[in-house]
Design a protein around this motif. Structure first.
Motif, PDB file in Angstrom:
ATOM      1  N   GLY A   1       0.829  -1.213   0.000  1.00  0.00           N
ATOM      2  CA  GLY A   1       0.000   0.000   0.000  1.00  0.00           C
ATOM      3  C   GLY A   1       0.851   1.246   0.000  1.00  0.00           C
ATOM      4  O   GLY A   1       1.965   1.240  -0.521  1.00  0.00           O
TER       5      GLY A   1
ATOM      6  N   SER B   1      -0.277   1.778  -4.423  1.00  0.00           N
ATOM      7  CA  SER B   1      -1.615   1.345  -3.971  1.00  0.00           C
ATOM      8  C   SER B   1      -2.647   1.504  -5.076  1.00  0.00           C
ATOM      9  O   SER B   1      -3.822   1.671  -4.809  1.00  0.00           O
ATOM     10  CB  SER B   1      -2.027   2.160  -2.747  1.00  0.00           C
TER      11      SER B   1
ATOM     12  N   MET C   1      -2.353  -3.524  -6.806  1.00  0.00           N
ATOM     13  CA  MET C   1      -3.138  -4.494  -6.038  1.00  0.00           C
ATOM     14  C   MET C   1      -3.386  -5.764  -6.857  1.00  0.00           C
ATOM     15  O   MET C   1      -3.347  -6.870  -6.334  1.00  0.00           O
ATOM     16  CB  MET C   1      -4.481  -3.869  -5.618  1.00  0.00           C
TER      17      MET C   1
ATOM     18  N   SER D   1      -3.287  -2.093   2.221  1.00  0.00           N
ATOM     19  CA  SER D   1      -4.093  -0.865   2.338  1.00  0.00           C
ATOM     20  C   SER D   1      -4.265  -0.253   0.950  1.00  0.00           C
ATOM     21  O   SER D   1      -3.325   0.338   0.419  1.00  0.00           O
ATOM     22  CB  SER D   1      -3.493   0.151   3.310  1.00  0.00           C
ATOM     23  N   PRO D   2      -5.469  -0.400   0.373  1.00  0.00           N
ATOM     24  CA  PRO D   2      -5.702   0.171  -0.953  1.00  0.00           C
ATOM     25  C   PRO D   2      -5.602   1.696  -0.892  1.00  0.00           C
ATOM     26  O   PRO D   2      -5.897   2.301   0.138  1.00  0.00           O
ATOM     27  CB  PRO D   2      -7.142  -0.260  -1.279  1.00  0.00           C
ATOM     28  N   GLY D   3      -5.218   2.311  -2.019  1.00  0.00           N
ATOM     29  CA  GLY D   3      -4.978   3.760  -2.022  1.00  0.00           C
ATOM     30  C   GLY D   3      -6.236   4.598  -1.963  1.00  0.00           C
ATOM     31  O   GLY D   3      -6.194   5.748  -1.533  1.00  0.00           O
TER      32      GLY D   3
ATOM     33  N   CYS E   1      -8.280   2.411   3.647  1.00  0.00           N
ATOM     34  CA  CYS E   1      -7.647   3.161   2.548  1.00  0.00           C
ATOM     35  C   CYS E   1      -7.039   4.420   3.167  1.00  0.00           C
ATOM     36  O   CYS E   1      -7.693   5.473   3.237  1.00  0.00           O
ATOM     37  CB  CYS E   1      -8.668   3.578   1.493  1.00  0.00           C
TER      38      CYS E   1
END
Ligand code: MIC
Ligand code: SF4
Length: 641
Positions: free
Chosen positions: A295, A300, A305, A326-328, A355
């Motif tokens: 992430g 991210s 991903m 942790s996605p952006g 996020c």
């Protein structure tokens, strides 16, 4: 003579009457961004500027750093930012929407525009062909109030990329290769432009990874041309009308040219504790890992991903290893849900985080004592993860995902082709709040929690100074050393007195006590003092503790500007060898400061040894005035611009 892309944008934005010399670029700023950890200070400054509404084309306030809400401090800060944004006509992005740089890239960045942000990774938007720069919060406030942003006219570096990335090698490896070649200070004072036949294949999110890590070489900004890839990205984001083509002239002249051949690049990794401590993954493969984090604003995107998920699919994270994702942004998260990538990751044993910046700034997910943590992030400074003796490595999502499965550092170029389709994301603003009409905005009440203390005030610069050399530090001291972040300290970003208990404790646990006892302090330092973040707390808090001058071999750009804004003298040894003559705990005297700031020459005397050390104070005319006023807030009161 032809112009580089950055020179064209600079020329279009130069406020000529405010440039004090050809070396001083006063720029009109089209867009600003803030994040919450630096935003409260920026908005406290803005409130002092007597304006009714921001004067930029667009200003956005993101909440992404301090989202844990362990106590009232975080939510109070966010509430202050939300209400101040509503009052002044600023877009507000609450916690959960995602990381400021990703969100700005997705929804607001435009080719040819200028952007400054109170975060050092603001250059991420250079991926869209805009001139995007990190700045201190007070400078961002000045820009929101319609003032120019001053930078030393940058040098131009061209990175000429040839060839194509091979299997298992990604944009992160290009960013690490540049760090390997030019180090954490190789870009100071320069804008880096990526060019050459190799860039055509790089998508905007890949370019964003590279621009993001331009901050790690100390560059003022990093830019890519605005081309077919830019157009494609903007169409995907539903913003085709924002596209304009933009590139440098064929005969543009650069101060330095760097060659990178993508075809021969291998997966790279930055070893502890500096982003330029780069080796090939192969060299360190087999090193057992305790933790892997995927992430941050560097890596991210949907693409990042998807490729991590493709490696994790059908596998399990090795025993004893913890993996965080942790996605952006919400947009990225939704694409992961729709494509099934999220399910592949959770089935593999990943822990899915919000996020937000999260572990990148030590907001949770600290590694075990002495642990090895592999991160797709951009900084691995000592202690930044929240665990003092952890060993943090920086790598690509591919290296990270494979290592999580193997339980040790592993080389993704040894995998068969990574089967990874990158779906188109559905552009979503989440619950972003757009500016209200002026009349409604004026009626907004600004809400301040008890943790939000007023910005400290100081008097004008005195003509002479007697102080103690409370600290003698080495090279590349980062703002994470000066003013650490992390879950314990970040909640106090709006409270300078409280933060002062932690100032420089990474270098000397007793620094705050010693500085308070000394009353007035001078610090001696090596090269690149203040490397890293834009946090002006790394200047305001030392000033609060009585730090009046830093004598260093060199300074990082944003931090030097923050020192001036806080009324601290940034002095450079005329002869770097004189660093050896200064001794910790000696008394120091500096006379004739007012005249010395104007002439750019000051003598620092070590009262114990009697050594008189010549220093330079290299500032433009406006900065000299700011310093003599005792800082930017005093200057704004006196001159109003
Ligand atoms: C960082 O990555 O160090 C930060 C946290 O984003 C900082 C800003 C801050 O300290 O709030 C930055 O990069 O400027
Ligand atoms: Fe957030 Fe880390 Fe990016 Fe800084 S580097 S903005 S802390 S994700």
């Amino acid at each position: 003579m032809g112009k580089t892309l950055a020179q064209k944008i600079i020329e279009n934005h130069l406020v000529r009457e405010e440039c004090s010399s050809p070396e001083d670029a006063a720029l009109r700023i089209d867009q600003t961004l803030t994040q919450d950890a630096t935003g409260t200070m920026a908005y406290l400054a803005l409130e002092n500027m007597g304006i009714d509404r921001v004067r930029t084309e667009l200003s956005v306030a993101y909440v992404d750093h301090n989202t844990l809400q362990c106590g009232f401090e975080n939510p109070d800060d966010a509430q202050y930012i939300r209400t101040v944004a509503a009052r002044y006509g600023i877009v507000y992005s609450p916690a959960g929407n995602g990381i400021c740089h990703r969100l700005h890239l997705e929804h607001f960045g435009k080719p040819g525009k200028t952007l400054i942000g109170s975060d050092s990774h603001t250059p991420t938007c250079g991926a869209l062909g805009m001139l995007a720069m990190g700045a201190g919060g007070m400078d961002v406030a000045v820009a929101m109030a319609g003032g120019a942003y001053h930078i030393p006219m940058p040098k131009m570096i061209r990175v000429n990329l040839s060839g194509r990335l091979q299997k298992g090698v990604s944009a992160k490896d290009l960013a690490l290769e540049l760090l390997r070649q030019i180090s954490v200070k190789g870009g100071v004072g320069a804008v880096i432009e990526w060019a050459g036949e190799g860039i055509a294949a790089l998508t905007v999110p890949e370019r964003a990874t590279i621009c993001n890590m331009g901050a790690e070489v100390g560059a003022t900004s990093t830019v890519f041309p605005s081309d077919e890839q830019t157009k494609h990205f903007l169409i995907e984001q539903g913003r085709e009308e924002d596209y304009i083509p933009l590139r440098s002239d064929e005969d543009a002249v650069y101060d330095r040219e760097i060659l990178i051949d993508a075809s021969s690049l291998k997966p790279l990794i930055a070893c502890p504790h500096s982003p330029d401590n780069v080796r090939t993954v192969k060299e360190v493969s087999g090193t057992p890992v305790n933790q892997v984090c995927i992430g941050s604003c560097t890596n991210s995107s949907v693409r990042d991903m998807m490729s991590a998920a493709a490696i994790l699919k059908g596998k399990r994270v090795a025993e004893g290893v913890e993996l965080s994702v942790s996605p952006g942004s919400r947009e990225v998260l939704e694409a992961m849900i729709a494509s099934g990538a999220l399910a592949d990751m959770t089935a593999a044993g990943a822990r899915i985080l919000e996020c937000a910046c999260g572990p990148c700034i030590g907001m949770g997910f600290s590694p075990v004592s002495g642990g090895v943590s592999l991160r797709t992030f951009n900084r691995n400074f000592e202690g930044r993860s929240g665990t003092r003796d952890a060993k943090v490595y920086l790598c690509s999502p591919e290296t990270a995902a494979l290592s999580a499965v193997m339980g040790c550092i592993a080389d993704p170029s040894e995998l068969d082709e990574i089967a990874c389709a990158v779906p188109q994301a559905n552009s979503t603003m989440g619950n972003m709040v757009m500016p209200k009409p002026e009349n409604e905005a004026r009626r907004t009440e600004i809400l301040r929690g008890p943790n939000i203390k007023p910005m400290p005030k100081w008097g004008r610069m005195e003509d002479s100074l007697e102080a103690c050399l409370t600290l003698k530090a080495g090279d590349n001291i980062t703002t994470d050393h000066i003013m650490p972040a992390g879950a314990k300290i970040l909640p106090y970003r709006s409270n300078i007195p409280r933060m002062s208990d932690f100032c420089l404790t990474v270098c000397d646990a007793d620094f705050p006590t010693k500085a308070k006892q000394a009353g007035q302090t001078v610090i001696a330092a090596g090269e690149n003092w203040g490397q890293g973040s834009s946090r002006e707390h790394a200047a305001l808090v030392p000033r609060y503790l009585g730090v009046r001058a830093i004598v260093a071999k060199s300074f990082a750009r944003i931090h030097k500007a923050n020192l001036v804004n806080a009324g601290i003298l940034p002095l450079v040894f005329a002869d770097p060898a004189d660093y050896d003559l200064l001794r910790q705990d000696d008394g120091i005297r500096i006379d004739g400061i007012k005249e010395g700031v104007q002439s750019g020459k000051l003598t620092v005397t070590d009262l114990k040894s009697g050594h008189a050390i010549e220093t330079r104070c290299e500032l433009d005319a406006r900065q000299k005035q700011i310093l003599l006023c005792g800082g930017l807030m005093n200057y704004m009161e006196e001159y109003g611009k």
